[in-house]
Scaffold this motif. Sequence first.
Motif, PDB file in Angstrom:
ATOM      1  N   VAL A  30       0.512  -1.067  -0.074  1.00  0.00           N
ATOM      2  CA  VAL A  30       0.106  -0.255  -0.030  1.00  0.00           C
ATOM      3  C   VAL A  30       0.874   1.261  -0.023  1.00  0.00           C
ATOM      4  O   VAL A  30       0.687   2.210  -0.788  1.00  0.00           O
ATOM      5  CB  VAL A  30      -0.842  -0.056   1.158  1.00  0.00           C
ATOM      6  CG1 VAL A  30      -1.820   1.463   1.326  1.00  0.00           C
ATOM      7  CG2 VAL A  30      -1.993  -1.182   1.197  1.00  0.00           C
ATOM      8  N   VAL A  79      -7.791  -0.465   3.990  1.00  0.00           N
ATOM      9  CA  VAL A  79      -7.654   0.428   2.849  1.00  0.00           C
ATOM     10  C   VAL A  79      -8.744   1.252   2.489  1.00  0.00           C
ATOM     11  O   VAL A  79      -8.545   2.319   2.188  1.00  0.00           O
ATOM     12  CB  VAL A  79      -7.394  -0.649   1.667  1.00  0.00           C
ATOM     13  CG1 VAL A  79      -7.393   0.095   0.269  1.00  0.00           C
ATOM     14  CG2 VAL A  79      -6.090  -1.454   1.605  1.00  0.00           C
ATOM     15  N   SER A 120      -4.617  -0.771  -4.712  1.00  0.00           N
ATOM     16  CA  SER A 120      -4.004  -0.799  -3.219  1.00  0.00           C
ATOM     17  C   SER A 120      -4.521  -2.057  -2.421  1.00  0.00           C
ATOM     18  O   SER A 120      -3.923  -2.683  -1.875  1.00  0.00           O
ATOM     19  CB  SER A 120      -4.411   0.249  -2.206  1.00  0.00           C
ATOM     20  OG  SER A 120      -3.811   1.520  -2.936  1.00  0.00           O
ATOM     21  N   LEU A 140      -7.100   3.841  -7.520  1.00  0.00           N
ATOM     22  CA  LEU A 140      -5.808   3.833  -6.524  1.00  0.00           C
ATOM     23  C   LEU A 140      -6.408   2.971  -5.235  1.00  0.00           C
ATOM     24  O   LEU A 140      -5.742   2.103  -4.759  1.00  0.00           O
ATOM     25  CB  LEU A 140      -5.762   5.030  -6.017  1.00  0.00           C
ATOM     26  CG  LEU A 140      -4.913   6.185  -6.975  1.00  0.00           C
ATOM     27  CD1 LEU A 140      -4.752   7.331  -6.592  1.00  0.00           C
ATOM     28  CD2 LEU A 140      -3.494   5.406  -7.513  1.00  0.00           C
ATOM     29  N   ARG A 141      -7.716   3.095  -4.887  1.00  0.00           N
ATOM     30  CA  ARG A 141      -8.219   2.002  -3.923  1.00  0.00           C
ATOM     31  C   ARG A 141      -8.102   0.729  -4.090  1.00  0.00           C
ATOM     32  O   ARG A 141      -7.755  -0.139  -3.496  1.00  0.00           O
ATOM     33  CB  ARG A 141      -9.608   2.545  -3.531  1.00  0.00           C
ATOM     34  CG  ARG A 141     -10.194   2.047  -2.307  1.00  0.00           C
ATOM     35  CD  ARG A 141     -11.620   2.051  -2.280  1.00  0.00           C
ATOM     36  NE  ARG A 141     -12.287   3.438  -2.470  1.00  0.00           N
ATOM     37  CZ  ARG A 141     -12.189   4.338  -1.290  1.00  0.00           C
ATOM     38  NH1 ARG A 141     -12.221   3.984  -0.334  1.00  0.00           N
ATOM     39  NH2 ARG A 141     -12.657   5.457  -1.718  1.00  0.00           N
ATOM     40  N   THR A 193      -0.105  -2.863 -12.122  1.00  0.00           N
ATOM     41  CA  THR A 193      -0.952  -1.766 -11.189  1.00  0.00           C
ATOM     42  C   THR A 193      -0.360  -0.467 -12.053  1.00  0.00           C
ATOM     43  O   THR A 193      -1.379   0.304 -11.979  1.00  0.00           O
ATOM     44  CB  THR A 193      -0.399  -1.568  -9.810  1.00  0.00           C
ATOM     45  OG1 THR A 193       1.186  -1.691  -9.730  1.00  0.00           O
ATOM     46  CG2 THR A 193      -0.854  -2.931  -8.786  1.00  0.00           C
ATOM     47  N   TYR A 212      -8.372   5.256   2.545  1.00  0.00           N
ATOM     48  CA  TYR A 212      -8.626   6.395   1.291  1.00  0.00           C
ATOM     49  C   TYR A 212      -9.578   7.131   1.715  1.00  0.00           C
ATOM     50  O   TYR A 212      -9.757   8.244   1.284  1.00  0.00           O
ATOM     51  CB  TYR A 212      -8.961   5.410  -0.015  1.00  0.00           C
ATOM     52  CG  TYR A 212      -7.832   4.995  -0.545  1.00  0.00           C
ATOM     53  CD1 TYR A 212      -7.188   5.776  -1.709  1.00  0.00           C
ATOM     54  CD2 TYR A 212      -7.017   4.017  -0.135  1.00  0.00           C
ATOM     55  CE1 TYR A 212      -6.105   5.560  -2.298  1.00  0.00           C
ATOM     56  CE2 TYR A 212      -5.615   3.431  -1.006  1.00  0.00           C
ATOM     57  CZ  TYR A 212      -5.347   4.270  -2.007  1.00  0.00           C
ATOM     58  OH  TYR A 212      -4.323   3.953  -2.826  1.00  0.00           O
ATOM     59  N   ILE A 259       2.317   1.181  -4.102  1.00  0.00           N
ATOM     60  CA  ILE A 259       1.303   2.039  -4.999  1.00  0.00           C
ATOM     61  C   ILE A 259       1.699   3.311  -5.372  1.00  0.00           C
ATOM     62  O   ILE A 259       1.510   3.685  -6.448  1.00  0.00           O
ATOM     63  CB  ILE A 259      -0.164   1.811  -4.000  1.00  0.00           C
ATOM     64  CG1 ILE A 259      -0.668   0.509  -4.282  1.00  0.00           C
ATOM     65  CG2 ILE A 259      -1.106   2.986  -4.862  1.00  0.00           C
ATOM     66  CD1 ILE A 259      -0.856  -0.090  -5.401  1.00  0.00           C
ATOM     67  N   SER A 294      -2.700  -5.040  -4.223  1.00  0.00           N
ATOM     68  CA  SER A 294      -1.397  -4.975  -3.941  1.00  0.00           C
ATOM     69  C   SER A 294      -1.072  -5.232  -2.639  1.00  0.00           C
ATOM     70  O   SER A 294      -0.102  -6.189  -2.289  1.00  0.00           O
ATOM     71  CB  SER A 294      -0.624  -3.724  -4.020  1.00  0.00           C
ATOM     72  OG  SER A 294       0.599  -3.679  -3.850  1.00  0.00           O
ATOM     73  N   ALA A 295      -1.961  -4.901  -1.545  1.00  0.00           N
ATOM     74  CA  ALA A 295      -1.803  -5.471  -0.202  1.00  0.00           C
ATOM     75  C   ALA A 295      -2.167  -6.865  -0.207  1.00  0.00           C
ATOM     76  O   ALA A 295      -1.429  -7.507   0.701  1.00  0.00           O
ATOM     77  CB  ALA A 295      -2.796  -4.561   0.602  1.00  0.00           C
TER      78      ALA A 295
END
Length: 310
Positions: free
Chosen positions: A89, A290, A226, A222-223, A180, A294, A93, A229-230
């Motif tokens: 995160v 997350v 994230s 982006l959220r 991403t 955000y 990102i 990715s997390a």
Amino acid sequence: MKTRNMSWKRKGFILAFLAPTVIAFVLFYLYPIVTVFVTSFCKWDYTNITSPEFFGFADMWNNYKYIFELYPYFWEALRNSTIWALLGVFVQIPVSALIALAFSRKVKGVKFARNVYIIPSMISSAAMGMIFLQLYSPLYGVVNPVIRLFKQNFSENILLLKGPAFIAMTCAYIFFTGTTTLMILGNIMAVPEDVREAAMLDGASGLKQDWYITIPMIKDTLRTVSILSATAGFLLYNEVYFLTKGAAGTYSISYVIRELAITSTRTQFGRANAVAVIQILAGMLIIVFVNLLYSQLFKGKRIRRNGGQS
């Protein structure tokens, strides 16, 4: 009467359209999740491999007690996986977003740079793990010679040193952000051009446009990336398997599950599923974290923008 028949036909069409997806979800997602949850309260190993046995309500938490209190690598794996999720995160990102913003600029050679940047993402994580295994090799890798510039006579394998092994493991995946970056870049390119032109007329420079217009407008993407990715960091497995096999403090939750269910001579499926339940719950917490992060980030950003305008 005719209207009612039309209504039923419409509902029937919707149900028929959704049926394949619902059936696939039940068979391939819901049923395995329920099975994992139920068998985590069962004795299930090599002694009863075809017929899990419920411990009984008095001892139903036995697998979890073993994982929390006796299994030597669980807390290390949970800590490592949590750190990798957070790095996804807070490192992966932002790096992806910065590169995507750079690639969105209309400058000469940017298309070629995009294509070159994406090439490593076409390689599987397993193959990438093997590549990094060669890079970290003390015999013919490129890392040890660099270390020897600062520490003479260094000849150890950094993958066997606690601390350096964790950093080496992290570097093997955290900076590979092709997927991403593409997702973020696609959303950046969809930002209406007239919005940018209006900002330019108001005197907003490129960086201000990025901060006050582009980033808020792509916040949902982006959220999403994230979360992806997390969860990828939390589920890290291939890099652990190919680089260290959990040595030097690099266990992950996914590797613990493999060790219990496959590597162990007792094939401890029940205990492995107890870890899997924890992994599923952690994934849900990641999504909540997350979303809250955000919400707070962009709530504060709106306050600053409104305050600036007033």
